[in-house]
Scaffold this motif. Structure first.
Motif, mmCIF file in Angstrom:
data_model
loop_
_atom_site.group_PDB
_atom_site.id
_atom_site.type_symbol
_atom_site.label_atom_id
_atom_site.label_comp_id
_atom_site.label_asym_id
_atom_site.label_seq_id
_atom_site.Cartn_x
_atom_site.Cartn_y
_atom_site.Cartn_z
ATOM 1 N N HIS A 1 -4.587 16.188 9.021
ATOM 2 C CA HIS A 1 -4.838 16.285 7.587
ATOM 3 C C HIS A 1 -5.032 14.871 7.034
ATOM 4 O O HIS A 1 -4.459 13.903 7.537
ATOM 5 C CB HIS A 1 -3.670 16.973 6.884
ATOM 6 N N SER A 2 -5.839 14.749 5.985
ATOM 7 C CA SER A 2 -6.170 13.436 5.446
ATOM 8 C C SER A 2 -5.224 13.048 4.309
ATOM 9 O O SER A 2 -4.585 13.898 3.691
ATOM 10 C CB SER A 2 -7.616 13.415 4.941
ATOM 11 N N ILE A 3 -5.174 11.760 4.040
ATOM 12 C CA ILE A 3 -4.334 11.227 2.987
ATOM 13 C C ILE A 3 -5.078 10.090 2.309
ATOM 14 O O ILE A 3 -5.934 9.448 2.927
ATOM 15 C CB ILE A 3 -2.970 10.719 3.543
ATOM 16 N N LYS A 4 -4.775 9.857 1.052
ATOM 17 C CA LYS A 4 -5.356 8.732 0.337
ATOM 18 C C LYS A 4 -4.267 7.716 0.036
ATOM 19 O O LYS A 4 -3.092 8.056 -0.066
ATOM 20 C CB LYS A 4 -6.035 9.203 -0.952
ATOM 21 N N THR A 5 -4.677 6.465 -0.107
ATOM 22 C CA THR A 5 -3.723 5.386 -0.321
ATOM 23 C C THR A 5 -4.128 4.568 -1.540
ATOM 24 O O THR A 5 -5.244 4.666 -2.039
ATOM 25 C CB THR A 5 -3.651 4.452 0.907
ATOM 26 N N LYS A 6 -3.183 3.756 -2.000
ATOM 27 C CA LYS A 6 -3.423 2.912 -3.168
ATOM 28 C C LYS A 6 -2.838 1.533 -2.911
ATOM 29 O O LYS A 6 -1.697 1.398 -2.479
ATOM 30 C CB LYS A 6 -2.778 3.545 -4.406
ATOM 31 N N PHE A 7 -3.633 0.487 -3.169
ATOM 32 C CA PHE A 7 -3.191 -0.892 -3.003
ATOM 33 C C PHE A 7 -2.575 -1.391 -4.308
ATOM 34 O O PHE A 7 -2.976 -0.974 -5.394
ATOM 35 C CB PHE A 7 -4.371 -1.795 -2.644
ATOM 36 N N MET B 1 -1.524 3.747 8.483
ATOM 37 C CA MET B 1 -1.050 4.785 7.566
ATOM 38 C C MET B 1 -1.908 6.040 7.704
ATOM 39 O O MET B 1 -1.385 7.165 7.730
ATOM 40 C CB MET B 1 -1.068 4.269 6.122
ATOM 41 N N GLN B 2 -3.211 5.861 7.781
ATOM 42 C CA GLN B 2 -4.104 7.000 7.963
ATOM 43 C C GLN B 2 -3.843 7.675 9.303
ATOM 44 O O GLN B 2 -3.732 8.901 9.395
ATOM 45 C CB GLN B 2 -5.567 6.524 7.898
ATOM 46 N N THR B 3 -3.716 6.866 10.365
ATOM 47 C CA THR B 3 -3.493 7.401 11.708
ATOM 48 C C THR B 3 -2.171 8.143 11.803
ATOM 49 O O THR B 3 -2.091 9.242 12.368
ATOM 50 C CB THR B 3 -3.532 6.265 12.748
ATOM 51 N N ALA B 4 -1.110 7.539 11.241
ATOM 52 C CA ALA B 4 0.216 8.157 11.300
ATOM 53 C C ALA B 4 0.234 9.492 10.569
ATOM 54 O O ALA B 4 0.797 10.478 11.065
ATOM 55 C CB ALA B 4 1.256 7.213 10.703
ATOM 56 N N PHE B 5 -0.378 9.539 9.395
ATOM 57 C CA PHE B 5 -0.382 10.781 8.626
ATOM 58 C C PHE B 5 -1.125 11.881 9.385
ATOM 59 O O PHE B 5 -0.659 13.022 9.477
ATOM 60 C CB PHE B 5 -1.024 10.563 7.254
ATOM 61 N N GLU B 6 -2.273 11.548 9.932
ATOM 62 C CA GLU B 6 -3.047 12.541 10.672
ATOM 63 C C GLU B 6 -2.301 12.993 11.928
ATOM 64 O O GLU B 6 -2.302 14.173 12.279
ATOM 65 C CB GLU B 6 -4.416 11.960 11.041
ATOM 66 N N ILE C 1 0.859 -1.178 0.000
ATOM 67 C CA ILE C 1 0.000 0.000 0.000
ATOM 68 C C ILE C 1 0.897 1.231 0.000
ATOM 69 O O ILE C 1 1.863 1.302 0.759
ATOM 70 C CB ILE C 1 -0.914 0.049 1.248
ATOM 71 N N ASP C 2 0.586 2.199 -0.857
ATOM 72 C CA ASP C 2 1.394 3.407 -0.868
ATOM 73 C C ASP C 2 0.514 4.644 -0.737
ATOM 74 O O ASP C 2 -0.668 4.638 -1.071
ATOM 75 C CB ASP C 2 2.248 3.493 -2.139
ATOM 76 N N PHE C 3 1.113 5.710 -0.204
ATOM 77 C CA PHE C 3 0.434 6.991 -0.100
ATOM 78 C C PHE C 3 0.315 7.596 -1.498
ATOM 79 O O PHE C 3 1.272 7.582 -2.263
ATOM 80 C CB PHE C 3 1.232 7.956 0.780
ATOM 81 N N LYS C 4 -0.835 8.156 -1.822
ATOM 82 C CA LYS C 4 -1.010 8.822 -3.104
ATOM 83 C C LYS C 4 -0.463 10.241 -3.032
ATOM 84 O O LYS C 4 -0.869 11.030 -2.193
ATOM 85 C CB LYS C 4 -2.499 8.855 -3.486
ATOM 86 N N ALA C 5 0.498 10.529 -3.922
ATOM 87 C CA ALA C 5 1.064 11.882 -4.032
ATOM 88 C C ALA C 5 1.487 12.422 -2.667
ATOM 89 O O ALA C 5 1.088 13.515 -2.268
ATOM 90 C CB ALA C 5 0.045 12.815 -4.689
#
Length: 333
Positions: free
Chosen positions: A314-320, A303-308, A144-148
């Protein structure tokens, strides 16, 4: 002195020594790295490693990386479909042995506020398709990677949640790299060019270096465009990028990328620490992670928790990646 002839010493194991090794009750997992090998590296402006005085912070970071390396050391990480444990990479062969898993954190410019990414491990040197074949302790994996990630982090430095504002304004876009490019019709090539210039401009200290970096790093074997990417052409495209991303336009060509790397390294540390404490092997590739099948939901949540947590909600989107996940398995029943 003149006329000196160099000699190469050769040492052969004696038969008794060979017999000792045949009888030894240990395997490759019993042979590890020295506990004194440094994992927190500080480099100066010339990228030369330098000494530094330890603090509570560096000691804490060191403990996290040492515990992570210990977990990697006892984990079997492999691509079993390969006949030999090597993968061609540019002009070299990448070894995938169980002793090519050592990870360090590397900080730059004589500052623990710049850089700090986790570097090491053969999985960082291969492409996404090759990584999709990795098994961890004989289990298939999901990436899973962070988008942009860096564009979104750049907006976060301005206290702007990109994904909440992406649909606002006359130049509204969803994908931060979805920007028109003159004379490039191929959609994939266009996005690749914008992404490369975007990231190089965030990392470079001036426009010339950013353009030179794009010209030098562009994959001409995949997307030809020979002679098209001149400094003037790329400068105009950078101007378009700044128009579409006016809130962060002042960050381009200022070297801001090194600080964004420090932020993303803190996010990675948060996730690695959680998985290491749970004794779950995880692989990091800067802005993506590989975990055993079945643990993708836990990784996605972390990943969502760490980014926030690191960026201030702030929110982030991910990609599998395309590998099978538990959710997809349920869809196929």
């Amino acid at each position: 002195k003149s006329g000196f002839e160099g000699r190469l010493s050769r040492i052969w194991s004696s038969d008794p020594l060979i017999e000792y090794f045949k009888k030894a009750l240990f395997d490759e997992f019993d042979i590890g790295y020295s506990g004194d090998r440094e994992v927190i590296i500080l480099k100066d402006e010339d990228k030369v490693e330098i000494e530094y005085k330890d603090t509570a912070t560096t000691n804490e970071m060191r403990t996290v990386v040492q515990q992570y390396n210990a977990l990697l050391q006892e984990s079997f990480i492999d691509i079993p479909t390969l006949e030999t444990p090597v993968i061609p990479y540019k002009d070299q062969l990448i070894s995938m042995g169980q002793h090519d898993k050592f990870v360090r954190r590397i900080f730059n410019n004589n500052s623990f506020e710049e850089g700090g990414r986790f570097a090491g491990g053969w999985w960082q040197k291969i492409n996404e398709k090759q990584r999709s074949r990795i098994l961890i302790n004989d289990k298939p994996t999901v990436e899973i990677d962070f988008k942009a990630l860096h564009p979104i982090l750049a907006y976060a430095t301005k206290d702007i949640d990109y994904w909440e504002t992406a649909s606002v304004g006359s130049n509204a876009i969803h994908d931060p790299y979805d920007i028109p490019v003159d004379k490039v019709d191929d959609t994939e090539a266009r996005r690749s060019l914008v992404k490369l210039l975007f990231l190089m401009a965030l990392n470079a200290n001036d426009e010339t270096k950013a353009c030179q970096a794009v010209i030098g790093k562009w994959d001409y074997s995949k997307y030809p465009y020979h002679g098209l990417f001149t400094h003037d052409y790329l400068a105009r495209l950078l101007g378009t990028i700044k128009e579409y991303h006016s809130p962060i336009a002042d960050l381009f060509c200022t070297g801001a990328g090194i600080n964004l790397m420090n932020t993303d390294s803190q996010i990675v540390e948060y996730i690695i620490k959680d998985f290491t404490e749970a004794r779950i092997p995880i692989l990091t590739i800067h802005d993506s992670f590989v975990v055993p099948f079945g643990l993708e939901d836990r990784l996605h949540t972390q990943m969502q928790t760490a980014f926030e947590w690191i960026t201030g909600n702030h929110s982030i989107k991910t990609k599998f990646n395309t590998n099978m996940t538990v959710a997809r398995l349920h869809e196929f029943k």
